[in-house]
Design an enzyme around this catalytic site. Structure first.
Site, PDB file in Angstrom:
ATOM      1  N   CYS A 300      44.769  46.381  45.013  1.00 37.89           N
ATOM      2  CA  CYS A 300      44.051  45.272  44.366  1.00 37.89           C
ATOM      3  C   CYS A 300      44.313  45.205  42.860  1.00 37.89           C
ATOM      4  O   CYS A 300      44.670  44.148  42.330  1.00 37.89           O
ATOM      5  CB  CYS A 300      42.559  45.376  44.665  1.00 37.89           C
ATOM      6  SG  CYS A 300      41.732  46.820  43.954  1.00 37.89           S
ATOM      7  N   HIS A 348      37.044  47.187  43.499  1.00 40.13           N
ATOM      8  CA  HIS A 348      37.954  46.163  44.017  1.00 40.13           C
ATOM      9  C   HIS A 348      38.084  45.068  42.963  1.00 40.13           C
ATOM     10  O   HIS A 348      37.159  44.825  42.178  1.00 40.13           O
ATOM     11  CB  HIS A 348      37.445  45.574  45.330  1.00 40.13           C
ATOM     12  CG  HIS A 348      38.411  44.604  45.959  1.00 40.13           C
ATOM     13  ND1 HIS A 348      39.659  44.985  46.407  1.00 40.13           N
ATOM     14  CD2 HIS A 348      38.321  43.262  46.191  1.00 40.13           C
ATOM     15  CE1 HIS A 348      40.292  43.927  46.894  1.00 40.13           C
ATOM     16  NE2 HIS A 348      39.505  42.872  46.773  1.00 40.13           N
ATOM     17  N   HIS A 360      43.826  38.004  46.158  1.00 36.36           N
ATOM     18  CA  HIS A 360      43.666  39.457  46.026  1.00 36.36           C
ATOM     19  C   HIS A 360      44.476  40.171  47.101  1.00 36.36           C
ATOM     20  O   HIS A 360      44.911  39.580  48.091  1.00 36.36           O
ATOM     21  CB  HIS A 360      42.192  39.856  46.125  1.00 36.36           C
ATOM     22  CG  HIS A 360      41.619  39.759  47.513  1.00 36.36           C
ATOM     23  ND1 HIS A 360      40.629  40.595  47.971  1.00 36.36           N
ATOM     24  CD2 HIS A 360      41.896  38.926  48.565  1.00 36.36           C
ATOM     25  CE1 HIS A 360      40.324  40.279  49.218  1.00 36.36           C
ATOM     26  NE2 HIS A 360      41.068  39.275  49.598  1.00 36.36           N
TER      27      HIS A 360
END
EC number: 3.4.-.-
Length: 385
Positions: A300, A348, A360
């Site tokens: 990420c 994240h 993402h």
């Protein structure tokens, strides 16, 4: 048998029968629930749980690496400071030794020449001219001695300060080395932990059916990278988000945009963030890779870092670091190119692209995708770089 005894026996039998049927009913319900439970859903849920744990470790690993880099830089600076202070100490000691020699010579000359007090010259002078000569010599010697002693004192003070600075820098260097060693040990522990978690995640992934793997690998629709709305914050807040601090996907596309996809403005207001979003969208479909930060595979924060690099902006490879850099942005004021982080530990990250959507790299087996921004978990914060 008495009537009350027969009634008591009948009551016990009735209670036992009721208990049996109740237990049978509950057991049947549990059995039915187990039979009806979808093993595929269980496998996917387990994969998501394991992948989430691995992602947390991955981002903690990135943060530990940044911490190690910082500690190593501090150690190098402390070592350099120690070297500089030791050089200064050697120079101060050499200067002190030079003045020590000069002071010794003055003291010896004074001793050999006798007393230098003016009254002695007056009392012992044999003539006015001899008195003048002696007083002149005494003044010169006194001035030289005073100068040498002042320099000697200053050199001594400088040597003491240099020695104290060298001692402090030596202690700082030792402390920096110890801190770096502790962070390095923590980093190595996290690396070992991550390798175990990766193996477990991959094992769970193998347990999925081919259909499930295909569904996970589908990147979904690829938004056009022709333009991005420079300011298209979501129209509403997701459930549970505080007012003005948590957006949800907008329901209407911006003017000129395709339904469900962000509108991109070719040039102008978007600036560097337009280039960031365009770069990120070119990687839709790229595989997930732990520690990845290149088109061959991303995690990420690796995707965020890479996309910003394409716009000439250097960001750290750590979602936790991303959550504390740049400028904080209220979720109601989001613009394309803002960085979103998720979960209470900021483990994240994704890039907001407008219209309530973000791009993402989520988890193993799932490629880079465009998804609603509130679909990845509780939002930690938003930052603008």
């Amino acid at each position: 048998m008495r009537l009350d005894q027969r009634w008591l026996i009948a009551r016990v039998i009735m209670r036992s029968a009721i208990g049996f049927f109740a237990s049978f009913t509950v057991s049947s319900g549990v059995l039915a629930a187990n039979v009806l439970a979808d093993p595929a859903d269980d496998a996917l849920a387990k994969l998501n749980e394991l992948s989430r744990q691995a992602e947390q470790t991955t981002e903690a690993l990135h943060s530990a690496q940044l911490d190690l880099n910082e500690k190593l830089a501090a150690q190098r600076a402390a070592d350099q400071k120690l070297a500089d202070n030791r050089t200064a100490l050697d120079a101060a000691r050499a200067r002190l030794a030079t003045f020590q020699t000069a002071v010794n010579k003055v003291a010896a000359a004074t001793y050999m020449g006798g007393r230098t007090h003016g009254m002695d010259a007056i009392l012992t002078a044999e003539s006015p001219q001899l008195l003048i000569d002696r007083l002149s010599v005494q003044r010169v010697m006194a001035h030289q001695m005073s100068t040498q002693m002042a320099r000697f004192k200053a050199a001594g003070e400088q040597a003491v300060k240099a020695e104290q600075a060298a001692a402090k820098s030596a202690a700082d260097a030792r402390s920096a080395a110890e801190q770096a060693a502790a962070v390095r040990a923590n980093l190595q522990h996290k690396q070992s932990q991550l390798q175990v978690q990766i193996a477990v995640v991959k094992s769970q992934y193998v347990a999925l059916t081919p259909e499930e793997r295909t569904a996970l690998a589908d990147p979904g629709p690829v938004p056009a990278v022709a333009a991005i709305a420079p300011g298209a914050p979501p129209a509403a807040l997701p459930p549970g988000a505080p007012p003005g601090d948590g957006p949800a996907p907008g329901v209407a596309p911006p003017p000129g945009g395709m339904p469900g996809l962000p509108f991109v403005q070719p040039d102008g207001a978007g600036g560097d963030r337009t280039a960031v979003v365009q770069a990120a969208l070119t990687q839709v479909g790229a595989p997930y890779a732990w520690g990845g930060a290149a088109p061959g595979g991303f995690d990420c924060s690796g995707l965020v870092m890479w996309a910003f690099q394409q716009a000439g902006i250097a960001l750290p490879h750590s979602s936790q670091a991303l959550a504390h850099g740049g400028q904080p942005v209220a979720l109601s004021d989001l613009q394309p190119g803002d960085v979103l982080t998720f979960y209470s530990d900021a483990s994240h990250a994704g890039i907001y692209i407008g219209d309530g959507l973000m791009v993402h790299s989520s988890t193993y087996g799932v490629p880079v995708r465009v998804v609603p921004m509130d679909s990845s978990g509780p939002i930690y914060d938003a930052r603008r770089y």
